[in-house]
Write an enzyme that holds these catalytic residues in place. Structure first.
Site, PDB file in Angstrom:
ATOM      1  N   GLU A 241       0.825  -1.220   0.000  1.00  0.00           N
ATOM      2  CA  GLU A 241       0.000   0.000   0.000  1.00  0.00           C
ATOM      3  C   GLU A 241       0.849   1.255   0.000  1.00  0.00           C
ATOM      4  O   GLU A 241       0.401   2.315  -0.445  1.00  0.00           O
ATOM      5  CB  GLU A 241      -0.907   0.021   1.235  1.00  0.00           C
ATOM      6  CG  GLU A 241      -2.209  -0.703   1.024  1.00  0.00           C
ATOM      7  CD  GLU A 241      -3.215  -0.485   2.148  1.00  0.00           C
ATOM      8  OE1 GLU A 241      -4.269  -1.111   2.075  1.00  0.00           O
ATOM      9  OE2 GLU A 241      -2.969   0.285   3.088  1.00  0.00           O
TER      10      GLU A 241
ATOM     11  N   LYS B  30     -14.282  -0.512  -3.558  1.00  0.00           N
ATOM     12  CA  LYS B  30     -15.401  -0.198  -2.658  1.00  0.00           C
ATOM     13  C   LYS B  30     -16.505   0.526  -3.420  1.00  0.00           C
ATOM     14  O   LYS B  30     -17.694   0.254  -3.236  1.00  0.00           O
ATOM     15  CB  LYS B  30     -14.928   0.691  -1.501  1.00  0.00           C
ATOM     16  CG  LYS B  30     -13.978   0.005  -0.551  1.00  0.00           C
ATOM     17  CD  LYS B  30     -13.644   0.930   0.607  1.00  0.00           C
ATOM     18  CE  LYS B  30     -12.498   0.393   1.425  1.00  0.00           C
ATOM     19  NZ  LYS B  30     -11.971   1.370   2.382  1.00  0.00           N
TER      20      LYS B  30
ATOM     21  N   HIS C  84       8.620 -26.698  -1.641  1.00  0.00           N
ATOM     22  CA  HIS C  84       8.030 -27.863  -2.307  1.00  0.00           C
ATOM     23  C   HIS C  84       6.873 -27.463  -3.211  1.00  0.00           C
ATOM     24  O   HIS C  84       6.115 -28.310  -3.668  1.00  0.00           O
ATOM     25  CB  HIS C  84       7.591 -28.880  -1.259  1.00  0.00           C
ATOM     26  CG  HIS C  84       8.746 -29.376  -0.444  1.00  0.00           C
ATOM     27  ND1 HIS C  84       9.394 -30.559  -0.694  1.00  0.00           N
ATOM     28  CD2 HIS C  84       9.413 -28.801   0.590  1.00  0.00           C
ATOM     29  CE1 HIS C  84      10.397 -30.708   0.163  1.00  0.00           C
ATOM     30  NE2 HIS C  84      10.428 -29.646   0.949  1.00  0.00           N
TER      31      HIS C  84
HETATM   32  O1  PA5 Z   1      -4.264   1.099   4.869  1.00  0.00           O
HETATM   33  C1  PA5 Z   1      -5.446   1.327   4.854  1.00  0.00           C
HETATM   34  O2  PA5 Z   1      -5.890   2.434   5.155  1.00  0.00           O
HETATM   35  C2  PA5 Z   1      -6.480   0.255   4.569  1.00  0.00           C
HETATM   36  O3  PA5 Z   1      -6.052  -0.857   3.939  1.00  0.00           O
HETATM   37  C3  PA5 Z   1      -7.079  -0.059   5.913  1.00  0.00           C
HETATM   38  O4  PA5 Z   1      -6.107  -0.635   6.736  1.00  0.00           O
HETATM   39  C4  PA5 Z   1      -8.293  -0.955   5.836  1.00  0.00           C
HETATM   40  O5  PA5 Z   1      -9.112  -0.591   4.765  1.00  0.00           O
HETATM   41  C5  PA5 Z   1      -9.083  -0.837   7.128  1.00  0.00           C
HETATM   42  O6  PA5 Z   1      -9.549   0.459   7.263  1.00  0.00           O
HETATM   43  P1  PA5 Z   1     -10.301   0.966   8.543  1.00  0.00           P
HETATM   44  O7  PA5 Z   1      -9.387   0.824   9.695  1.00  0.00           O
HETATM   45  O8  PA5 Z   1     -10.612   2.397   8.249  1.00  0.00           O
HETATM   46  O9  PA5 Z   1     -11.531   0.135   8.708  1.00  0.00           O
END
Ligand code: PA5
Length: 449
Positions: free
Chosen positions: A289, A424, A310
């Site tokens: 990310e 989303k 393996h």
């Molecule tokens: O890095 C990020 O922001 C996302 O991948 C979040 O970790 C994930 O979507 C969870 O988000 P939230 O804590 O707002 O529910």
């Protein structure tokens, strides 16, 4: 102290090429500390370990004790950065078969996770497992609006309220979310749950050392103060005044960027200890990310060795040469198992009799490293002296710091995640969520055509 060895990348990157990146890594380190780089309003993690107060740790421990008292299961609800850090630490530090431990021998409740997927079977089986058990819950969402945890929480909230009453449910549920925004904040305030705040300046994937990670980890019986202490030591030893030659995070960031420049576009994080599987999952979110944007970034992959030797071993040894391997090694196992002698030796294993299983594993690791380097896979090695709260804390901060440096070296903003929103929007449009009417019409047209 964690040990880093980048000497085995020399087949792909010369010492001069690596040296050329030292300045860039040092500039990136300085930009992080000066707050002068991209996304600098998300640097709350940078000095977090040394700034967590004893009172904060005490509050986390006291809350964990309250959530755990007389309880069989703590369900931790969250996804991505609100899930992976806690899961990684708990799996790394607890007994591998914790779920099967005899109830009378348990000192902490079993910690189970939900909201990290939308699997109907998973949720059904979880709810079935909880029947007849005493349950408390930690619900975590920074945004407070993520669908997966919201859906799971609706089920768990109902279960807790039905099994112990709405009043007692308030003592059994803790919410960790934004200080003022989001549906979870609204609900927590209305229902009167205890809450912890995820600071605005700490993104989900950098939040394991906030209550997001620390509270579930404490519920599992792990010493969170030692975890924070390990991270604090790594914070000091990777600070901006620590020169490149001694700054392990800067060195790791430089090595991986040098390899990327040579066409090594996939980094495979390999462990030789199954307890580290979810550390790699956490690492994948952290790097994926942070760096995968603007058409750039090393793809973070992971393998569990020797298991995956393996299955994927053939590819790593002999497939397309766009990989490099970062081995996460633990110098010594916590427990001791020796290979027994067998009079008949029908399996031919007597040459190993009397040896520790860990020694066999270490020879597998060394043999693999030699084979993969020979096969053209550059190798970075990170060694932990053992697997403990302290070393895991060091490792967590080491990776976070290196990630910030590496992202800046790559020229991206390592602290945003615009790409996470794309699915989303489509999912909400397809589910006809109120407010998405235009998107619903557009996506229906798109599917028809
Ligand atoms: O890095 C990020 O922001 C996302 O991948 C979040 O970790 C994930 O979507 C969870 O988000 P939230 O804590 O707002 O529910």
């Amino acid at each position: 102290m964690l040990h880093l060895d980048t000497s085995k990348i020399s087949g792909a990157v010369s010492a001069t090429e690596l040296q050329a990146l030292q300045g860039k890594a040092t500039d990136a380190l300085r930009a992080l500390h000066a707050g002068s780089g991209k996304g600098s309003d998300f640097l709350g993690w940078l000095n977090l370990p040394t700034s967590i107060s004893a009172a904060e740790v005490a509050d986390i421990k006291a809350t964990a004790a309250k959530l755990s008292a007389g309880v069989d299961v703590v369900v931790v609800i969250g996804i991505g950065g609100s899930y992976l850090g806690a899961k990684a630490a708990i799996d790394a530090l607890l007994h591998s078969f914790d779920a099967l431990q005899d109830k009378s021998r348990r000192t902490s409740p079993l910690v189970l996770f939900a909201g990290q997927n939308i699997g109907e079977d998973y949720l059904f089986e979880l709810m079935e497992t909880l029947q007849g058990k005493s349950v408390s819950c930690i619900v975590i969402s920074k945004s407070g609006t993520t669908t997966e945890p919201a859906l799971a929480f609706r089920l768990i909230k109902n279960f807790v309220e039905q099994t112990c009453g709405k009043d007692e449910a308030k003592n059994r549920i803790v919410a960790i979310t934004d200080k003022s925004r989001g549906a979870l904040r609204t609900m927590a305030d209305k229902e009167g749950y205890k809450t912890f705040v995820i600071p605005d300046n700490i993104g989900g994937r950098f939040s394991v050392l906030t209550p997001v990670g620390l509270l579930p980890i404490a519920c599992a019986g792990v010493d969170v103060a030692a975890l924070v202490q390990g991270a604090a030591e790594m914070e000091k030893s990777t600070a901006q005044d620590v020169p490149f030659e001694k700054n392990l995070s800067a060195q790791y960031a430089a090595a991986r960027n040098a390899l990327y420049a040579k066409g090594k576009k996939v980094e495979v994080l390999a462990n030789f200890n199954p307890k580290l599987h979810f550390v790699a999952e956490w690492w994948k979110q952290l790097y994926g990310e942070s760096e995968g944007k603007d058409g750039k970034g090393i793809f973070p992959a992971s393998v569990d060795f020797t298991t995956d030797l393996h299955s994927l071993g053939q590819y790593v040894q002999d497939g397309e040469r766009m990989l490099f391997e970062t081995v996460l090694s633990v110098a010594k196992a916590k427990r001791c198992v020796t290979v027994p002698l067998d009079k008949e030796d029908l399996d031919g294993l007597n040459f190993l009799a009397g040896k520790r299983v860990d020694e066999v594993n270490r020879m597998a690791e060394l043999g693999t490293q030699l084979a993969h380097v020979d096969g053209g896979v550059p190798n970075i090695r990170i060694e932990l002296s053992d697997l403990s709260e302290h070393t895991l804390g060091e490792l967590i901060y080491f990776f976070e710091k290196a990630c910030g440096i590496s992202g800046y070296m790559l020229g991206v903003n390592p602290f945003d995640q615009p790409g996470v929103e794309a699915y989303k929007k489509n999912m909400f449009a397809l589910l006809e969520k109120p407010g998405y009417e235009k998107e619903t019409a557009a996506i229906k047209d798109r599917i028809k055509n």
